[in-house]
Design an enzyme around this catalytic site. Structure first.
Site, mmCIF file in Angstrom:
data_model
loop_
_atom_site.group_PDB
_atom_site.id
_atom_site.type_symbol
_atom_site.label_atom_id
_atom_site.label_comp_id
_atom_site.label_asym_id
_atom_site.label_seq_id
_atom_site.Cartn_x
_atom_site.Cartn_y
_atom_site.Cartn_z
ATOM 1 N N ALA A 178 31.132 -44.870 18.549
ATOM 2 C CA ALA A 178 31.227 -44.029 19.750
ATOM 3 C C ALA A 178 30.389 -42.764 19.576
ATOM 4 O O ALA A 178 30.268 -42.251 18.472
ATOM 5 C CB ALA A 178 32.689 -43.668 20.011
ATOM 6 N N ASP A 260 27.109 -45.018 10.394
ATOM 7 C CA ASP A 260 26.804 -43.652 10.825
ATOM 8 C C ASP A 260 28.117 -42.867 10.770
ATOM 9 O O ASP A 260 28.842 -42.800 11.746
ATOM 10 C CB ASP A 260 26.229 -43.716 12.248
ATOM 11 C CG ASP A 260 25.722 -42.378 12.719
ATOM 12 O OD1 ASP A 260 25.027 -41.714 11.953
ATOM 13 O OD2 ASP A 260 26.028 -41.993 13.864
ATOM 14 N N CYS A 313 24.582 -36.557 10.189
ATOM 15 C CA CYS A 313 23.829 -35.431 10.758
ATOM 16 C C CYS A 313 24.153 -34.182 9.935
ATOM 17 O O CYS A 313 24.360 -33.107 10.468
ATOM 18 C CB CYS A 313 24.139 -35.238 12.237
ATOM 19 S SG CYS A 313 25.876 -35.200 12.638
#
EC number: 2.1.1.-
Length: 789
Positions: A178, A260, A313
């Site tokens: 998501a 991720d 990130c």
């Protein structure tokens, strides 16, 4: 899981920290936040991740707003048309434009993204929305995003799917998916050849957050693929799935895995301004263990020879190199880092580092695990430190990881590592300790050491069963229920009350039986090809009339039928047929649905009308035009055709290069004296733009008409001619409510806004409340269109 400034802070806000979707920048909302953090500077200066002499440029870039970036959906046949439209129309209008005294820079394509399909500009979301000069461009972006033709996605967020090297036959797992911009890229890669309606590969997109799963559904549905399944699990313990291979049960291994993971998000400081004041090393220390568990679970489920991309990130080696080094060390040679230095030419990157230290939030440094005092050993773990053995360290090739620094090409910060699996993980090679003592289990859920890639999980499961007769009986009972359900083609939630999971209750997936009489008139009416895979049709209801028919690929059907008892499926399938009460009198109770027409069209041999471009314009600009308005050729074709649902096909004429040069397939309805298109509003606007028709004014009128009361909407819908069904009515109302709730709803929880939509729908059409279980499900995620990655 979500990712954000404080571990999962962004997830709690319903937004993703790595950004692939919202036009951010120009820090209008955060004037009080000072972009200074002494601890951050001390930490990263000491680690030396920024080359000598570049520290000033690095910090200056972090204080600048992030450029807005967009990506054109690559697999669509009209990607070239959209690119042409952007370059020749909208970008040209930005030349010499000033907004609030600041010159608007011309958008630039990302040099490393293939085929000029990704662009960035210094325009912020705020400026785009508020500036009258940019209103047309903003409308274009919003409308095309809703159609799935454009994704507003942060540049660095586009890197991991590209490095996965996906082919259409690959089985893919997206572990923390998501809100879905990377998932959308993966789906595009599966459909690289538009002439193949059912690629052999599929994407299973997972997220731990139930509410964000509906956002994921919303993103994925824009691409209209029968090869995507959204599931809701904790990624660190996502279950082994099984598939049927030539009558044998085998564990499903994935060819490609996107890992991720949730992260501290300090690479997103340009967009998530509050990271400046909230940043501390504590976030990374707390997340390291979870990241390692998720990555470990990923490589367990990866096929030999498969590729997994690990990404964050964050710039922090505790979340990056430390996780990768720990994974490589315990793999004992089963994994290796791929050298991707020659991939994505033009992308400026820094190599992974091999030396780092660990710092507590009070600024205290530790170079080795043995230096950590016992009272700190719960915060700091051995896996956070670099490997000391120089030979081992050299063999790991950590420099093959890549770190994206913001000042190198005006992006966010990011980290990526690409892992190749050469052999099973060492703990999966060991046989289960008590396997021999266990009698053959009933049903089809037997998982042996020979075919399991998660031996540790099997051992625990078998020990429980062996030592507990009651558990064994429950398992057998559940297996027999599952087996019965499978025979009936029902893939519902497990019967055991203990297995009730959090979040919205999901309806079962019921496959159409082979001898279902429902299918015969459909096949006859549309002359469906004998090769049409009718076994892949499913509904979301076991009782009452089937209102919608959905379709999945053969491979996803296999996954659904064999795993309904062990996974929570939120959504799968693409709508291909929709019940229409007026249709029965014409020989078929189901009309074609635009969402699935590109999947269904290759199998249809009847009721196809080829139309010219002028006919398409009439169909898309007029609500219910009379037949007399169409070309004489079209009138002749429909003259002898029975009333009902039809396919309207436009094929480009190479001898008319100024006309639209990509084919279009539309669902339509032929009445006694009229011909209409059943196409959603945004898709209409998209096709008209591609044909050069100015749609700005039409959009304006629609916005003004949004002030109509719901009673007026009800009356208008009631008068709609020739068979608009419940779901179409609800779609219109949802669009209206979305406008009322407004874009700011992206800051409120997804669930509450979704329920508001649902309640209004129920008020509008009480009798239809239970008519179609899938409709209400879809409405749950409809109002999340402004919440982006």
């Amino acid at each position: 899981p979500g990712r954000g400034a404080a571990g999962r802070g962004a997830a709690r806000q319903g937004r993703r920290a790595d950004g692939g979707g919202v036009f951010q920048g120009w820090a209008g909302g955060y004037p009080e936040i000072v972009k200074e953090n002494e601890l951050f500077e001390r930490y990263y200066r000491e680690l030396g991740i920024v080359p000598a002499g570049e520290w000033g440029a690095f910090m200056a870039a972090l204080r600048e707003p992030l450029p807005a970036t967009l990506r054109i959906t690559g697999y669509r046949s009209h990607a070239k048309e959209i690119l042409h439209c952007l370059k020749e129309k909208y970008f040209r209008e930005l030349q010499d434009l000033e907004v609030d005294g600041q010159k608007v820079e011309m958008p630039q394509s990302l040099s490393w993204y293939p085929e000029e399909l990704a662009w960035h500009t210094n325009l912020s979301r705020k400026i785009l929305r508020k500036s009258p000069q940019l209103e047309k461009f903003h409308q274009f972006l919003v409308s095309e995003t809703e159609c799935g033709n454009i994704s507003r996605q942060e540049a660095v967020s586009m890197i991991p799917p590209l490095l996965l090297n996906v082919n259409p036959h690959h089985k893919i797992l997206d572990m923390c998916a998501a809100p879905g911009s990377k998932t959308a890229q993966l789906i595009e890669m599966l459909h690289a050849d538009m002439n193949v309606p059912f690629p052999k590969g599929f994407v299973i997109a997972n997220d731990v957050d139930n509410k964000r799963c509906y956002l994921l559904v919303h993103q994925a549905k824009r691409l209209n693929s029968p090869c995507i399944m959204v599931v809701n699990h904790d990624a660190s313990s996502i279950p082994n799935l099984q598939i049927d291979v030539d009558g044998r049960k085998e564990v499903l291994f994935y060819d490609r895995i996107l890992c991720d993971v949730p992260c501290s998000g300090d690479g997103t400081m340009r967009k998530n301004i509050d990271v400046w004041k909230k940043w501390t090393t504590q976030n990374s220390l707390q997340l390291h263990g979870l990241q390692l568990r998720i990555a470990t679970r990923g490589v367990e489920q990866l096929a030999e020879g498969g590729r997994m991309v690990y990404s964050t990130c964050s710039l922090n080696p505790i979340e990056n190199e430390a996780v990768i080094a720990s994974l490589l060390e315990k793999s004992q040679g089963a994994l290796e880092l791929a050298d991707v230095s020659s991939e994505l030419p033009g992308l400026k990157r820094m190599p992974g580092i091999t030396k780092w230290k660990v710092m507590l939030k009070d600024g205290q440094w530790f170079e080795e695990w043995k230096d950590v005092p016992s009272n700190r050993q719960t915060q700091i773990r051995p896996t956070m430190f670099p490997v000391k053995d120089e030979e081992k360290l050299k063999a790991m090739n950590l420099e093959r990881c890549l770190r994206i620094l913001p000042h190198h090409q005006n992006t966010g910060g990011f980290f990526v590592a690409v892992l190749i699996k050469k052999s099973p993980m060492p703990w999966n090679k060991r046989p289960p300790k008590v396997h021999q003592k266990l009698p053959q289990r009933t049903g089809d859920t037997e998982v042996t050491a020979a075919n399991s890639d998660n031996g540790s999980e099997c051992i625990a499961e078998e020990q429980t069963l062996d030592g507990n007769d009651e558990s064994k009986k429950m398992q057998e009972l559940q297996n027999s229920d599952t087996e019965q359900s499978k025979k009936e083609g029902v893939c519902g939630p497990p019967p055991s009350k203990k297995m009730k999971l959090f979040g919205f209750k999901e309806d079962p997936f019921v496959f159409l039986p082979e001898d279902d009489p429902l299918f015969v008139p459909i096949q006859k009416f549309y002359a469906l090809d004998p090769s049409f895979p009718k076994m892949n049709l499913l509904t979301r209801t076991q009782e009452g009339k089937k209102r919608q028919l959905y379709m999945v690929s053969k491979e996803l059907r296999n996954v659904l039928l064999n795993n309904s008892e062990k996974m929570k499926v939120i959504n799968t399938g693409i709508k291909v047929l929709s019940r229409n009460s007026d249709g029965e009198q014409f020989g078929c109770a189901f009309r074609l649905a635009q969402e699935g027409i590109y999947t269904l069209y290759p199998f249809i041999h009847a009721r196809i009308i080829n139309v010219c471009i002028e006919d398409v314009k009439i169909l898309l600009t007029q609500e219910n035009p009379f037949l007399s308005k169409f070309s004489s050729e079209t009138q002749k074709k429909v003259k002898d055709m029975a009333m009902g649902s039809i396919v309207l096909k436009y094929d480009p004429d190479p001898e008319k290069p100024d006309d639209l040069q990509c084919p279009i397939v539309l669902c339509g309805w032929q009445g006694k004296t009229s011909l209409r298109a059943f196409v959603p509003k945004n898709e209409r606007l998209h096709y008209l733009r591609m044909m050069g028709v100015e749609v700005f004014k039409a959009k304006r009128k629609e916005e003004e008409s949004e002030s109509k009361t719901e009673e007026e909407v009800r009356q208008r819908l009631a008068q709609t001619e020739e068979g608009m069904d419940v779901e179409d009515k609800e779609h219109d109302l949802v669009t209206k409510i979305e406008t009322e709730v407004g874009e700011e709803s992206s800051h409120s929880p997804v669930e509450s806004s979704a329920m508001e939509v649902e309640n209004k729908i129920e008020d509008l059409d009480q009798p239809s409340k239970n008519a179609n279980s899938h409709v209400s499900q879809e409405s749950k995620d409809t109002n999340t269109s402004n919440v982006k990655d």
